[in-house]
Design a protein around this motif. Structure first.
Motif, PDB file in Angstrom:
ATOM      1  N   GLY A   1      -1.387   0.793 -16.905  1.00  0.00           N
ATOM      2  CA  GLY A   1      -1.205   1.914 -15.986  1.00  0.00           C
ATOM      3  C   GLY A   1      -1.984   1.849 -14.692  1.00  0.00           C
ATOM      4  N   VAL A   2      -2.455   0.640 -14.300  1.00  0.00           N
ATOM      5  CA  VAL A   2      -3.223   0.548 -13.046  1.00  0.00           C
ATOM      6  C   VAL A   2      -2.407  -0.082 -11.918  1.00  0.00           C
ATOM      7  N   GLY A   3      -1.179  -0.520 -12.216  1.00  0.00           N
ATOM      8  CA  GLY A   3      -0.301  -0.996 -11.144  1.00  0.00           C
ATOM      9  C   GLY A   3       0.086  -2.459 -11.192  1.00  0.00           C
ATOM     10  N   LYS A   4      -0.150  -3.137 -12.323  1.00  0.00           N
ATOM     11  CA  LYS A   4       0.153  -4.578 -12.403  1.00  0.00           C
ATOM     12  C   LYS A   4       1.654  -4.831 -12.225  1.00  0.00           C
ATOM     13  N   THR A   5       2.463  -4.146 -13.024  1.00  0.00           N
ATOM     14  CA  THR A   5       3.918  -4.348 -12.951  1.00  0.00           C
ATOM     15  C   THR A   5       4.456  -3.898 -11.597  1.00  0.00           C
ATOM     16  N   GLU A   6       3.935  -2.777 -11.111  1.00  0.00           N
ATOM     17  CA  GLU A   6       4.458  -2.213  -9.859  1.00  0.00           C
ATOM     18  C   GLU A   6       4.205  -3.144  -8.677  1.00  0.00           C
ATOM     19  N   ILE A   7       3.061  -3.806  -8.672  1.00  0.00           N
ATOM     20  CA  ILE A   7       2.755  -4.748  -7.582  1.00  0.00           C
ATOM     21  C   ILE A   7       3.772  -5.887  -7.583  1.00  0.00           C
TER      22      ILE A   7
ATOM     23  N   ALA B   1      -5.639  -7.740  -6.048  1.00  0.00           N
ATOM     24  CA  ALA B   1      -4.356  -8.174  -6.610  1.00  0.00           C
ATOM     25  C   ALA B   1      -3.289  -8.259  -5.509  1.00  0.00           C
ATOM     26  N   LYS B   2      -3.279  -7.282  -4.618  1.00  0.00           N
ATOM     27  CA  LYS B   2      -2.308  -7.294  -3.516  1.00  0.00           C
ATOM     28  C   LYS B   2      -2.553  -8.492  -2.604  1.00  0.00           C
ATOM     29  N   ARG B   3      -3.815  -8.780  -2.379  1.00  0.00           N
ATOM     30  CA  ARG B   3      -4.174  -9.913  -1.517  1.00  0.00           C
ATOM     31  C   ARG B   3      -3.680 -11.229  -2.129  1.00  0.00           C
ATOM     32  N   ALA B   4      -3.867 -11.356  -3.458  1.00  0.00           N
ATOM     33  CA  ALA B   4      -3.458 -12.598  -4.145  1.00  0.00           C
ATOM     34  C   ALA B   4      -1.944 -12.794  -4.081  1.00  0.00           C
ATOM     35  N   VAL B   5      -1.180 -11.722  -4.332  1.00  0.00           N
ATOM     36  CA  VAL B   5       0.278 -11.873  -4.317  1.00  0.00           C
ATOM     37  C   VAL B   5       0.793 -12.057  -2.888  1.00  0.00           C
TER      38      VAL B   5
ATOM     39  N   LEU C   1       6.690  -6.519  -4.786  1.00  0.00           N
ATOM     40  CA  LEU C   1       6.637  -7.813  -4.082  1.00  0.00           C
ATOM     41  C   LEU C   1       8.020  -8.466  -4.083  1.00  0.00           C
ATOM     42  N   ALA C   2       8.662  -8.455  -5.247  1.00  0.00           N
ATOM     43  CA  ALA C   2      10.000  -9.053  -5.362  1.00  0.00           C
ATOM     44  C   ALA C   2      11.011  -8.291  -4.514  1.00  0.00           C
TER      45      ALA C   2
ATOM     46  N   ASP D   1       0.817  -1.223   0.000  1.00  0.00           N
ATOM     47  CA  ASP D   1       0.000   0.000   0.000  1.00  0.00           C
ATOM     48  C   ASP D   1       0.847   1.268   0.000  1.00  0.00           C
ATOM     49  N   LYS D   2       2.089   1.151   0.490  1.00  0.00           N
ATOM     50  CA  LYS D   2       2.973   2.325   0.543  1.00  0.00           C
ATOM     51  C   LYS D   2       3.396   2.780  -0.851  1.00  0.00           C
TER      52      LYS D   2
END
Length: 466
Positions: A75-81, A38-42, A85-86, A29-30
């Protein structure tokens, strides 16, 4: 395209083993606004990886990672998540575009190259970690070698009765001189002095090996063999003390690091905690009608399948198993849908999450909330010119409203639209910043409207510029 990640997690006080899925989501979230599903799944996928590592080897070997497909516009944050995470997990991470691969037998990138690239990233990560451990020792040894160059030892006379006393006196004097030089070296007073140093020649014989897959993908790395075949030649070169110190530190570091151990650790890290982000998976999802070989779609899917299922890939560092690498695929799926992928590949991505388009309130949060938000970035950039830049809340509301409207009226490119709008708004300030007498600038809603009014009024112009 490979994205390199630092070897140290950004939050040094965060221990991965202690992070619950809720805390992983809080960490994400930061940096990424919204997209809770998506955050929950990863977060679950990462926690399962940690759980697996605590199991007995016979059970752990059977538990495969649950790969994820993220579905949502650009542009909704897929790559950034996936990237964050990594970074949080301190894992080797590689982002590749699925559309860059071609079926085996055709000119283009072979799918196994993604594993080779991931191993190279892991080697760099582990090597950097080892460098941190030996840097202090390497600097100390480099300093001694540099002092030897600055103060060559002189043979002492020992063939007289007073020989012993002479050696002692000379040794004491040399020792004092050496310590004096050491202090001057540390204070940087000798940086501009010139020394002659023996350096290794980097040149390689002038011949090339032509292969349709490239040297990087050959089983034996010819470039590594060349120094052994032709010998490593050295030559004397004059350089400044500061440059010589850097060169000697690098040389000592390479001596102190056991590259065999680095390689073993890196390969193990890839196999147990590697993450590959397969972007543009939707570009290889649709089935093409017509005759002839289907190079760009199903053929690539068939080649990717064994990598995702679990296979052994031959790299220059040995065999690497892909069974426990986590694959995160992403695509907009405007034209095709996940069910257009071949059934076997669908089965290897059991978790599917849909990312929502960004709203106006999301845009405002993106501008201000993340640790490296756009407002913080632009403020920091202009501070280097001595300019204090501030935004009113109304100005940020206007920027968000314009970004949302342009996304609605033209192509929806998500948060990337904010970059375009902000560049346009700050165009004059950025250009004139070095020459401005007024070093405090307050950007308000009227200024934003003034900078964007003409462009937004003309819809055709808006399509080109924003």
């Amino acid at each position: 395209m490979a994205i390199y990640l630092p070897s140290v997690a950004e939050e040094s006080d965060v221990l991965l083993d202690d992070l619950t899925p809720k805390e992983i989501v809080s960490e994400l979230d930061k940096y990424v606004v919204g997209q809770h599903d998506a955050k929950r799944a990863v977060a679950i996928a990462l926690r399962n990886r940690m759980r697996r590592q605590k199991l007995p080897p016979d059970i752990a070997e059977e538990i495969m990672p649950k790969n994820i497909i993220m579905i949502g516009p650009t542009g909704v944050g897929k790559t950034e998540i996936a990237r964050r995470l990594a970074r949080l997990a301190n894992s080797p991470f590689l982002k590749v575009e699925a559309s860059k691969f071609t079926e085996v037998g055709y000119v283009g990138r072979d799918v196994e190259s993604m594993i080779r690239d991931l191993v190279e990233i892991a080697i760099d990560m582990v090597r950097d970690e080892k460098l941190e451990e030996v840097t202090e020792k390497a600097e100390a040894q480099a300093e001694e070698r540099l002092l030897d160059l600055l103060l060559p030892s002189t043979p002492a006379a020992t063939n007289s009765t007073a020989g012993f006393a002479l050696v002692t006196e000379e040794g004491s004097s040399t020792s004092r001189t050496r310590e004096k030089l050491r202090n001057q070296l540390r204070e940087g007073k000798l940086d501009e002095n010139m020394v002659e140093l023996e350096v290794r020649e980097r040149s390689t014989p002038a011949f090339e090996i032509i292969s349709n897959q490239g040297v990087e993908e050959m089983d034996i790395n010819i470039k590594d063999m060349l120094p052994n075949i032709f010998g490593q030649r050295t030559k004397k070169r004059k350089m400044k003390v500061s440059e010589a110190f850097e060169y000697l530190v690098q040389e000592e570091e390479s001596r102190l690091i056991d590259m065999d151990q680095v390689t073993r650790t890196a390969v193990e890290r890839v196999e147990q905690s590697g993450i590959i982000f397969l972007d543009e998976i939707d570009k290889i999802a649709g089935r093409e009608s017509g005759h002839g070989p289907d190079v760009s779609r199903e053929g690539v899917q068939r080649d990717i399948l064994p990598i995702v299922e679990g296979t052994t890939v031959n790299t220059r560092y040995g065999m690497v198993r892909t069974d426990h690498i986590l694959f995160v695929a992403a695509g907009a799926f405007h034209v095709s849908k996940p069910s257009d992928l071949i059934p076997e590949l669908q089965g290897r991505f059991p978790i599917r999450v849909e990312l929502k388009s960004l709203t106006m309130s999301d845009f405002i949060l993106i501008l201000t909330e993340p640790k490296s938000s756009l407002v913080k970035q632009y403020t920091a950039l202009l501070e280097t010119e001595g300019l204090k830049l501030t935004f009113t809340r109304e100005a940020l509301d206007e920027v968000a409203r314009f970004a949302f409207q342009v996304n609605e009226a033209t192509e929806n490119i998500g948060a990337r639209r904010l970059h375009t709008i902000m560049e346009r708004v700050l165009d004059e300030i950025s250009f004139n910043a070095p020459d401005m007498d007024e070093k405090a600038v307050n950007v308000d809603a009227d200024y934003v409207r003034k900078m964007l009014a003409d462009i937004v009024k003309d819809q055709d112009l808006s399509r080109y510029i924003l």
